[in-house]
Design an enzyme around this catalytic site. Structure first.
Site, PDB file in Angstrom:
ATOM      1  N   SER A 157      37.692  41.268  39.795  1.00 51.14           N
ATOM      2  CA  SER A 157      38.285  41.896  40.982  1.00 51.14           C
ATOM      3  C   SER A 157      39.812  41.793  40.903  1.00 51.14           C
ATOM      4  CB  SER A 157      37.701  41.245  42.242  1.00 51.14           C
ATOM      5  OG  SER A 157      37.955  42.018  43.391  1.00 51.14           O
ATOM      6  N   LEU A 158      40.460  41.194  41.893  1.00 47.38           N
ATOM      7  CA  LEU A 158      41.912  41.017  41.796  1.00 47.38           C
ATOM      8  C   LEU A 158      42.279  40.309  40.501  1.00 47.38           C
ATOM      9  CD1 LEU A 158      44.823  40.997  42.939  1.00 47.38           C
ATOM     10  CD2 LEU A 158      44.249  38.821  44.044  1.00 47.38           C
TER      11      LEU A 158
END
Length: 262
Positions: free
Chosen positions: A104-105
């Site tokens: 994700s991030l």
């Protein structure tokens, strides 16, 4: 920087550094978590990949670093992270070889970390693994800024994504302990600006999920355009955290990709 201060920095960023269970010379795999996530997300990966020293990364503002202010911008985050990774790589017995995994991030952070290390003339990783993320040049945050959300709205966002225990989301005191880091991490993503640079010259493995509410299959496939080397896509059934929930399959993919280096 003295040896003592270097060790202190490494122990803060890599809190499980002494517990990899890997033999000397094992390939370090630095694992970067999702927004609001912590090093513990990858703790159980240690001792699961032969020849690989799994190093979960701990960002400020959570778990063992909960008293430290979290980053809200990409540039200072990857600059300080590059200091840490380069120091650890130089200290390892793996011959300046290492790999990165970002979810994700963490996938975007890993990508920008590689480019920061390249700008410094440091060694590139032998492989980049990314999951739960659109390609950096295609990622967009179209909804309201998470930093402007109230606690109830943040809890609902995390509930939609999955991966956060319901007891934590339903307990105001428990939620208050993580909400600042969550909002800061989303601010890193929401203020991120992709800039054109030369392609990476290293293989990328992309792990996507069939029912991920925050990832577009078309935009995720854009990771293939960011490297001049081999690109390998893998698909999982499940939501945003399928790669963590189906860890055995993820480990098999990572182990096979790293086989030439261990």
């Amino acid at each position: 920087m003295s040896v003592a201060s270097t060790e202190d920095v490494l122990s803060r960023w890599l809190p499980f550094r002494a517990y990899t269970g890997a033999e000397p010379g094992a390939l370090p795999l630095y694992c970067l978590p999702h927004a609001g996530g912590a090093a513990s997300a990858f703790r159980m990966w240690q001792r699961r990949l032969p020849g690989v020293a799994v190093q979960p990364v701990q960002l400020p503002g959570r778990e063992s670093r909960h008293r430290e202010p979290p980053y809200e911008r990409m540039e200072p985050l990857v600059s300080d992270l590059a200091d840490t990774v380069l120091a650890d790589v130089e200290a390892s017995a793996a011959g300046r070889r290492y790999a990165l995994y970002g979810h994700s991030l963490g996938a975007i952070v890993a990508f920008e970390l590689i480019r920061e290390i390249r700008r410094r003339g440091g060694p590139a990783p032998v492989h980049l693994f990314v999951s739960g993320s659109d390609a950096p040049h295609l990622t967009r945050e179209d909804g309201p800024p998470v930093r402007d959300m109230n606690a109830k709205e943040v809890a609902e966002l995390l509930r939609t994504l999955g991966g956060t225990p319901e007891w934590l989301l339903s307990d105001p005191d428990a939620l208050a302990m993580i909400i600042h880091a969550v909002q800061a991490d989303f601010t890193v993503k929401e203020t991120y600006v992709y800039r054109d640079e030369p392609l990476l010259d290293l293989p990328i493995s992309l792990l996507t999920s069939s029912a991920d509410p925050r990832v577009s299959p078309l935009k995720a496939a854009g990771w293939s355009t960011l490297t001049s080397a081999h690109f390998a896509p893998y698909s999982f059934d499940g939501g945003h955290f399928a790669v963590l929930e189906q860890a055995a399959r993820t480990h098999a993919i990572v182990a096979e990709a790293l086989r030439p280096w261990v």
